[in-house]
Scaffold this motif. Structure first.
Motif, PDB file in Angstrom:
ATOM      1  N   PHE A 243     -60.758  32.314   0.832  1.00 27.49           N
ATOM      2  CA  PHE A 243     -61.303  32.597  -0.354  1.00 27.49           C
ATOM      3  C   PHE A 243     -60.534  33.870  -1.238  1.00 27.49           C
ATOM      4  N   ARG A 244     -60.407  34.754  -0.399  1.00 25.30           N
ATOM      5  CA  ARG A 244     -60.046  36.097  -0.570  1.00 25.30           C
ATOM      6  C   ARG A 244     -60.368  36.625  -1.747  1.00 25.30           C
ATOM      7  N   LEU A 245     -61.937  36.584  -1.872  1.00 28.79           N
ATOM      8  CA  LEU A 245     -62.520  36.985  -3.301  1.00 28.79           C
ATOM      9  C   LEU A 245     -63.742  37.815  -2.731  1.00 28.79           C
ATOM     10  N   GLY A 246     -64.069  38.738  -3.567  1.00 23.18           N
ATOM     11  CA  GLY A 246     -65.265  39.609  -3.341  1.00 23.18           C
ATOM     12  C   GLY A 246     -65.712  40.238  -4.524  1.00 23.18           C
ATOM     13  N   TRP A 247     -66.562  41.185  -4.223  1.00 18.17           N
ATOM     14  CA  TRP A 247     -66.926  41.871  -5.426  1.00 18.17           C
ATOM     15  C   TRP A 247     -67.297  43.426  -5.005  1.00 18.17           C
ATOM     16  N   VAL A 248     -67.601  44.324  -6.178  1.00 20.29           N
ATOM     17  CA  VAL A 248     -67.698  45.635  -5.935  1.00 20.29           C
ATOM     18  C   VAL A 248     -69.001  46.276  -6.849  1.00 20.29           C
ATOM     19  N   THR A 249     -69.653  47.057  -5.999  1.00 24.35           N
ATOM     20  CA  THR A 249     -70.903  47.341  -6.750  1.00 24.35           C
ATOM     21  C   THR A 249     -70.918  48.921  -6.517  1.00 24.35           C
TER      22      THR A 249
ATOM     23  N   ASP B 119     -61.745  49.573 -11.385  1.00 26.70           N
ATOM     24  CA  ASP B 119     -61.289  48.247 -12.172  1.00 26.70           C
ATOM     25  C   ASP B 119     -59.834  48.872 -13.011  1.00 26.70           C
ATOM     26  N   SER B 120     -59.717  49.919 -13.369  1.00 30.74           N
ATOM     27  CA  SER B 120     -58.463  50.336 -13.762  1.00 30.74           C
ATOM     28  C   SER B 120     -57.339  50.417 -12.872  1.00 30.74           C
ATOM     29  N   LEU B 121     -57.765  50.910 -11.494  1.00 28.79           N
ATOM     30  CA  LEU B 121     -56.761  51.138 -10.560  1.00 28.79           C
ATOM     31  C   LEU B 121     -56.440  49.584 -10.198  1.00 28.79           C
ATOM     32  N   ALA B 122     -57.421  48.822  -9.795  1.00 32.05           N
ATOM     33  CA  ALA B 122     -57.110  47.299  -9.225  1.00 32.05           C
ATOM     34  C   ALA B 122     -56.286  46.535  -9.997  1.00 32.05           C
ATOM     35  N   TYR B 123     -56.387  47.086 -11.573  1.00 36.29           N
ATOM     36  CA  TYR B 123     -55.622  46.129 -12.655  1.00 36.29           C
ATOM     37  C   TYR B 123     -54.075  46.246 -12.540  1.00 36.29           C
ATOM     38  N   VAL B 124     -53.603  47.570 -12.129  1.00 36.70           N
ATOM     39  CA  VAL B 124     -52.175  47.808 -12.059  1.00 36.70           C
ATOM     40  C   VAL B 124     -51.755  47.977 -10.562  1.00 36.70           C
ATOM     41  N   SER B 125     -52.647  47.641  -9.374  1.00 38.61           N
ATOM     42  CA  SER B 125     -52.327  47.756  -7.943  1.00 38.61           C
ATOM     43  C   SER B 125     -52.502  46.327  -7.241  1.00 38.61           C
ATOM     44  N   SER B 126     -53.047  45.634  -7.789  1.00 38.29           N
ATOM     45  CA  SER B 126     -53.488  43.967  -6.954  1.00 38.29           C
ATOM     46  C   SER B 126     -53.257  43.047  -7.877  1.00 38.29           C
ATOM     47  N   GLN B 127     -52.969  41.953  -7.312  1.00 42.40           N
ATOM     48  CA  GLN B 127     -53.276  40.439  -7.877  1.00 42.40           C
ATOM     49  C   GLN B 127     -54.460  40.003  -8.179  1.00 42.40           C
ATOM     50  N   ASN B 128     -54.506  39.102  -9.024  1.00 40.30           N
ATOM     51  CA  ASN B 128     -56.027  38.505  -9.197  1.00 40.30           C
ATOM     52  C   ASN B 128     -55.937  37.433  -8.194  1.00 40.30           C
ATOM     53  N   GLY B 129     -57.453  37.094  -7.973  1.00 42.92           N
ATOM     54  CA  GLY B 129     -57.767  36.100  -6.880  1.00 42.92           C
ATOM     55  C   GLY B 129     -57.246  34.625  -7.444  1.00 42.92           C
ATOM     56  N   SER B 130     -57.302  33.778  -6.813  1.00 43.67           N
ATOM     57  CA  SER B 130     -56.979  32.231  -6.796  1.00 43.67           C
ATOM     58  C   SER B 130     -57.832  31.875  -7.941  1.00 43.67           C
ATOM     59  N   SER B 131     -57.321  31.096  -8.991  1.00 42.98           N
ATOM     60  CA  SER B 131     -58.265  30.479 -10.089  1.00 42.98           C
ATOM     61  C   SER B 131     -58.980  29.298  -9.589  1.00 42.98           C
ATOM     62  N   LEU B 132     -58.168  28.500  -8.409  1.00 45.09           N
ATOM     63  CA  LEU B 132     -58.870  27.411  -7.849  1.00 45.09           C
ATOM     64  C   LEU B 132     -60.056  27.834  -6.877  1.00 45.09           C
TER      65      LEU B 132
ATOM     66  N   MET C 242     -61.878  30.826  -7.072  1.00 52.80           N
ATOM     67  CA  MET C 242     -62.863  31.274  -8.274  1.00 52.80           C
ATOM     68  C   MET C 242     -63.762  29.982  -8.658  1.00 52.80           C
ATOM     69  N   VAL C 243     -63.062  28.780  -9.075  1.00 49.58           N
ATOM     70  CA  VAL C 243     -63.889  27.755  -9.361  1.00 49.58           C
ATOM     71  C   VAL C 243     -64.580  27.072  -8.343  1.00 49.58           C
ATOM     72  N   VAL C 244     -63.936  26.919  -7.302  1.00 50.46           N
ATOM     73  CA  VAL C 244     -64.523  26.025  -6.059  1.00 50.46           C
ATOM     74  C   VAL C 244     -65.921  27.154  -5.858  1.00 50.46           C
ATOM     75  N   LEU C 245     -65.628  28.440  -5.640  1.00 50.33           N
ATOM     76  CA  LEU C 245     -66.719  29.328  -5.339  1.00 50.33           C
ATOM     77  C   LEU C 245     -67.833  29.133  -6.263  1.00 50.33           C
ATOM     78  N   SER C 246     -67.628  29.153  -7.584  1.00 48.42           N
ATOM     79  CA  SER C 246     -68.655  29.109  -8.513  1.00 48.42           C
ATOM     80  C   SER C 246     -69.366  27.732  -8.403  1.00 48.42           C
ATOM     81  N   LYS C 247     -68.672  26.559  -8.316  1.00 47.87           N
ATOM     82  CA  LYS C 247     -69.592  25.376  -8.153  1.00 47.87           C
ATOM     83  C   LYS C 247     -70.248  25.460  -6.908  1.00 47.87           C
ATOM     84  N   ALA C 248     -69.791  25.913  -5.944  1.00 45.56           N
ATOM     85  CA  ALA C 248     -70.673  26.137  -4.575  1.00 45.56           C
ATOM     86  C   ALA C 248     -71.875  26.857  -4.850  1.00 45.56           C
ATOM     87  N   LEU C 249     -71.587  27.840  -5.419  1.00 43.34           N
ATOM     88  CA  LEU C 249     -73.033  28.923  -5.513  1.00 43.34           C
ATOM     89  C   LEU C 249     -73.916  28.225  -6.366  1.00 43.34           C
TER      90      LEU C 249
END
Length: 207
Positions: A48-54, A64-77, A79-86
């Motif tokens: 999944f390579r997905l997570g969250w920050v608090t 968020d500003s740093l991540a925007y310029v230094s890392s790639q977005n997670g896989s859209s697929l 994200m969809v699978v995770l959303s449906k599962a949850l």
């Protein structure tokens, strides 16, 4: 969810789930200094390579500003699978999955410690883990940290020498008597793997 067959008949109520975990640094933060990172990779699947920050609004905005310029977005697929599962699980279903996973890891830990006791109790010391996914061994043999990984290849066992996890330089860790250079970080390997580890320890040397 996690495989309930690993529970050996134990109730899911014996593990903390999400609601009864110990306090985190975030829970005692009063000045907005703590940024907590969580990952679904350890909860659902590594792919999944997905997570969250608090954290405080200011810290999250800066992150968020740093991540925007230094890392790639997670896989859209993903994200969809995770959303449906949850959505399908709901809060209760996700809680059950987490408890099943915790129970499975508890039994793997017990099996690992039993294998260590059977095969390497005369070669190393350790403490039963209370949390986490690894167990640290402190070797009481003459095996040096350097060359250990190469020696393990012969016995088909993978370990992580202690100096790799040192907070300072690797060289300083190797020369510091307080650094557990003989420590090894081992994953969830059972009787076969620990038997191989024991044979290597009794061999008394590495290439």
């Amino acid at each position: 969810g996690a495989d309930d067959s690993a529970s050996d008949g134990e109730s899911l109520e014996v593990v903390p789930g999400l609601s009864n975990l110990g306090p985190s640094f975030l829970s005692i933060d009063r000045d907005g200094r703590v940024l907590r990172l969580d990952s679904f990779s350890k909860l659902l699947a590594p792919g999944f390579r997905l997570g969250w920050v608090t954290g405080s609004r200011a810290l999250v905005k800066a992150y968020d500003s740093l991540a925007y310029v230094s890392s790639q977005n997670g896989s859209s697929l993903s994200m969809v699978v995770l959303s449906k599962a949850l959505d399908a699980w709901g809060d209760d279903g996700f809680e059950r999955h987490v408890r099943s996973l915790q129970l499975s890891l508890r039994h793997r830990c017990r099996a690992l410690c039993a294998a260590l006791e059977a095969h390497v109790s005369d070669l190393a010391t350790w403490r039963m883990p209370e949390a986490g996914m690894f167990l640290w061994l402190r070797s009481n043999t003459s095996l040096p940290a350097e060359g250990l990984v190469e020696a393990m290849a012969e016995f088909q066992v993978v370990v992580l020498p202690g100096p790799v996890c040192a907070t300072g330089s690797r060289e300083a860790a190797l020369n510091d008597p307080d650094t557990p250079c003989g420590d090894m970080q081992v994953g969830q390997i059972g009787q076969v793997g620990q038997g191989r580890l024991g044979r290597l320890g009794r061999k008394g040397k590495v290439p």
